[in-house]
Design a protein around this motif. Structure first.
Motif, PDB file in Angstrom:
ATOM      1  N   PHE A  88       0.995  -1.122  -0.079  1.00 19.13           N
ATOM      2  CA  PHE A  88       0.090  -0.055   0.086  1.00 19.13           C
ATOM      3  C   PHE A  88       0.809   1.260  -0.120  1.00 19.13           C
ATOM      4  N   TYR A  89       0.328   2.370  -0.332  1.00 15.96           N
ATOM      5  CA  TYR A  89       1.033   3.611  -0.150  1.00 15.96           C
ATOM      6  C   TYR A  89       0.100   4.775   0.348  1.00 15.96           C
ATOM      7  N   LEU A  90       0.850   5.200   1.325  1.00  9.53           N
ATOM      8  CA  LEU A  90       0.055   6.591   1.930  1.00  9.53           C
ATOM      9  C   LEU A  90       0.582   7.829   1.159  1.00  9.53           C
ATOM     10  N   TYR A  91      -0.300   8.646   0.675  1.00  8.71           N
ATOM     11  CA  TYR A  91      -0.245   9.481   0.130  1.00  8.71           C
ATOM     12  C   TYR A  91      -0.677  11.114   0.631  1.00  8.71           C
ATOM     13  N   ARG A  92       0.186  11.910   0.765  1.00  7.16           N
ATOM     14  CA  ARG A  92      -0.423  13.158   1.307  1.00  7.16           C
ATOM     15  C   ARG A  92      -0.097  14.377   0.355  1.00  7.16           C
ATOM     16  N   ILE A  93      -1.092  15.172   0.378  1.00  5.39           N
ATOM     17  CA  ILE A  93      -1.112  16.383  -0.717  1.00  5.39           C
ATOM     18  C   ILE A  93      -1.356  17.599   0.168  1.00  5.39           C
ATOM     19  N   GLU A  94      -0.574  18.463   0.248  1.00  2.97           N
ATOM     20  CA  GLU A  94      -0.710  19.678   0.997  1.00  2.97           C
ATOM     21  C   GLU A  94      -0.991  20.930  -0.213  1.00  2.97           C
ATOM     22  N   SER A  95      -2.060  21.389  -0.498  1.00  2.00           N
ATOM     23  CA  SER A  95      -2.270  22.596  -1.514  1.00  2.00           C
ATOM     24  C   SER A  95      -2.988  23.538  -0.910  1.00  2.00           C
ATOM     25  N   LYS A  96      -3.365  24.568  -1.721  1.00  2.00           N
ATOM     26  CA  LYS A  96      -4.312  25.792  -1.160  1.00  2.00           C
ATOM     27  C   LYS A  96      -5.609  25.436  -0.774  1.00  2.00           C
ATOM     28  N   HIS A  97      -5.928  24.246  -1.304  1.00  2.00           N
ATOM     29  CA  HIS A  97      -7.304  23.563  -0.882  1.00  2.00           C
ATOM     30  C   HIS A  97      -7.678  22.804   0.445  1.00  2.00           C
ATOM     31  N   GLY A  98      -6.297  22.559   1.206  1.00  2.00           N
ATOM     32  CA  GLY A  98      -6.251  22.147   2.315  1.00  2.00           C
ATOM     33  C   GLY A  98      -5.185  20.871   2.131  1.00  2.00           C
ATOM     34  N   THR A  99      -5.160  19.899   3.468  1.00  2.00           N
ATOM     35  CA  THR A  99      -4.147  18.808   3.375  1.00  2.00           C
ATOM     36  C   THR A  99      -5.085  17.706   3.145  1.00  2.00           C
ATOM     37  N   PHE A 100      -4.677  16.658   2.306  1.00  2.00           N
ATOM     38  CA  PHE A 100      -5.292  15.325   1.910  1.00  2.00           C
ATOM     39  C   PHE A 100      -4.420  14.292   2.284  1.00  2.00           C
ATOM     40  N   GLN A 101      -4.986  13.305   2.788  1.00  2.00           N
ATOM     41  CA  GLN A 101      -4.100  12.186   3.039  1.00  2.00           C
ATOM     42  C   GLN A 101      -4.904  10.957   2.888  1.00  2.00           C
ATOM     43  N   GLY A 102      -4.329   9.865   2.087  1.00  2.00           N
ATOM     44  CA  GLY A 102      -5.237   8.695   1.839  1.00  2.00           C
ATOM     45  C   GLY A 102      -4.153   7.547   1.363  1.00  2.00           C
ATOM     46  N   ILE A 103      -4.810   6.347   1.140  1.00  2.00           N
ATOM     47  CA  ILE A 103      -4.179   5.040   1.162  1.00  2.00           C
ATOM     48  C   ILE A 103      -4.440   4.751  -0.601  1.00  2.00           C
ATOM     49  N   VAL A 104      -3.098   4.364  -1.128  1.00  2.00           N
ATOM     50  CA  VAL A 104      -3.278   3.649  -2.644  1.00  2.00           C
ATOM     51  C   VAL A 104      -3.050   2.358  -2.645  1.00  2.00           C
ATOM     52  N   GLY A 105      -4.225   1.680  -3.298  1.00  2.00           N
ATOM     53  CA  GLY A 105      -4.285   0.175  -3.414  1.00  2.00           C
ATOM     54  C   GLY A 105      -5.027  -0.288  -4.548  1.00  2.00           C
ATOM     55  N   GLY A 106      -5.436  -1.519  -4.302  1.00  2.00           N
ATOM     56  CA  GLY A 106      -6.325  -2.068  -5.317  1.00  2.00           C
ATOM     57  C   GLY A 106      -7.762  -2.540  -4.735  1.00  2.00           C
ATOM     58  N   CYS A 107      -8.872  -1.799  -5.260  1.00  2.00           N
ATOM     59  CA  CYS A 107     -10.260  -2.096  -4.928  1.00  2.00           C
ATOM     60  C   CYS A 107     -10.919  -3.079  -5.769  1.00  2.00           C
TER      61      CYS A 107
END
Length: 404
Positions: A88-107
């Motif tokens: 799995f990969y934990l991915y965080r994005i910090e942008s002007k719209h906020g901070t977003f964090q989630g997990i990348v994998g296969g559904c």
């Protein structure tokens, strides 16, 4: 019970990740796209659009084959590396719209078919088939489906523990966003994540209805030909952390009505307040903004208590039912050339500017839907009107590539 699995992927080398990854192809203007392709040889845009100079002169099948070849070239020269260990990969994005964090994998495709993964938007069959053919020809996907889930405090704490370790990437983009990626390969942590999602009775597609439908269609095609991939690339993020913007509407003409008649028709179902030059944007449900004849208006729907179903209560549906269809004679929100859409993440002045230029006559501003509305709609198998929601975060193309 949802199935969520670690996946083996390809990804950029750490020294090139900021050069390789890019926004979604459709988010670039023609000038921006040309600049990237002319001056950045590492950009994943070269894979997505390998024949940009003469793209109108070749067929889709040939274009898809060129994409596959360029992808192979990026792997051959080391721009992309293969990471065969499932993770799995934990991915965080910090942008002007906020901070977003989630997990990348296969559904699971089967979860999509059975309704464990819920939908709130309709799909266009030609787009589903087009992306299915793209996946079939290129054999990779770098555009995960954005999926919302309910996150417990304990699971949130677990993700924070992971994010306190050393990431494999941390980089910034020209948009001044910061992106951080952690690889999760430890067997016990992988098992914890799988067990957590196995307890989730429902997941909700936020963005990527066509991509998930294409994965379903592709697996059906492969069922009798070769071993099928039962997973599709997914980015799972806590529902409270997803940012939902509205899509605002701009209309080219008044369908033959005079200014006076148009306002009179509006007043049948809305309390109308002229706000003049004040930049007005609705601040609550059942309120709408309108820009018309160089003035902003506040429109308040008169009879919200008469609405019965969750579908009827959607602001986008109210605008369609009481304004766009009966007054402005727009029946097909997807294909009528008299209507266009502007995502709510853009400044309100954008609507003012395009209307003042004269190509459009009137604009409507909506209040964004909530995740609660979207979940309730999906649970009752209702479909939102086209162009009702715009979601953040957006995934960087070329960051994680899932090979089929």
């Amino acid at each position: 019970m949802a199935r969520f699995e670690p996946i083996a992927v390809a990804r950029p080398g750490a020294d090139k990740v900021s050069l390789v990854t890019c926004k979604s192809y459709d988010d670039y203007s023609a000038a921006e796209l040309a600049a990237q392709l002319d001056f950045n040889p590492y950009s994943f845009l070269h894979v997505l659009n390998p024949a940009y100079v003469n793209q109108q002169k070749i067929g889709l099948e040939k274009r898809f084959k060129l994409v596959a070849q360029k992808y192979a070239d990026f792997k051959a020269d080391g721009t992309l590396i293969t990471d065969p260990e499932s993770a799995f990969y934990l991915y965080r994005i910090e942008s002007k719209h906020g901070t977003f964090q989630g997990i990348v994998g296969g559904c699971s495709v089967e979860d999509y078919r059975s309704g464990v993964i819920k939908q709130h938007e309709d799909t266009l069959q030609y787009r589903v088939e087009l992306f299915k053919d793209y996946l079939h020809q290129t054999r990779f996907n770098t555009e995960p489906v954005l999926i919302a889930y309910e996150q417990s405090a304990a699971f949130s704490e677990k993700l924070e523990q992971i994010s306190s370790t050393e990431p494999i990437y941390r980089f910034s983009t020209p948009q001044k966003d910061t992106h951080t990626l952690w690889k999760i390969a430890q067997a016990e942590v992988v098992a914890e994540i799988q067990q957590y999602f196995a307890k989730q009775k429902k997941l909700y597609i936020a963005d990527g209805h066509h991509r998930s439908a294409s994965a379903d269609l592709l697996e059906k095609q492969y069922a009798n030909e070769q071993p099928a991939s039962s997973l599709f690339l997914s980015f799972l993020i806590a529902e409270q952390d997803i940012k939902i913007f509205e899509y605002n509407r701009i209309i080219r003409d008044l369908a033959g009505l005079t200014e006076e008649d148009f306002l009179r028709e509006i007043e049948k179902h809305f309390w109308v307040t002229n706000k003049g030059k004040e930049l007005y944007k609705p601040e609550q449900k059942y309120h709408f903004g309108m820009y018309f004849k160089q003035s902003f208006y506040k429109l308040q729907f008169k009879n919200p208590f008469d609405l019965q179903t969750i579908e009827e209560k959607l602001d986008a549906h109210i605008l369609y039912r009481y304004v766009l269809n009966p007054i402005l004679k727009i029946s097909d929100l997807r294909n009528d050339e008299r209507i266009d859409y502007i995502p709510g993440k853009q400044s309100i002045t954008t609507i003012k500017e395009v209307i003042d230029e004269g190509e459009y006559e009137v604009g409507f501003l909506l209040y964004p839907s909530s995740i609660t509305e979207i979940k309730e709609l999906a649970d009752h198998n209702f479909i939102m009107p086209p162009k009702s929601t715009y979601f953040e975060p957006k995934f960087r193309s070329g960051l994680i590539i899932y090979e089929l």
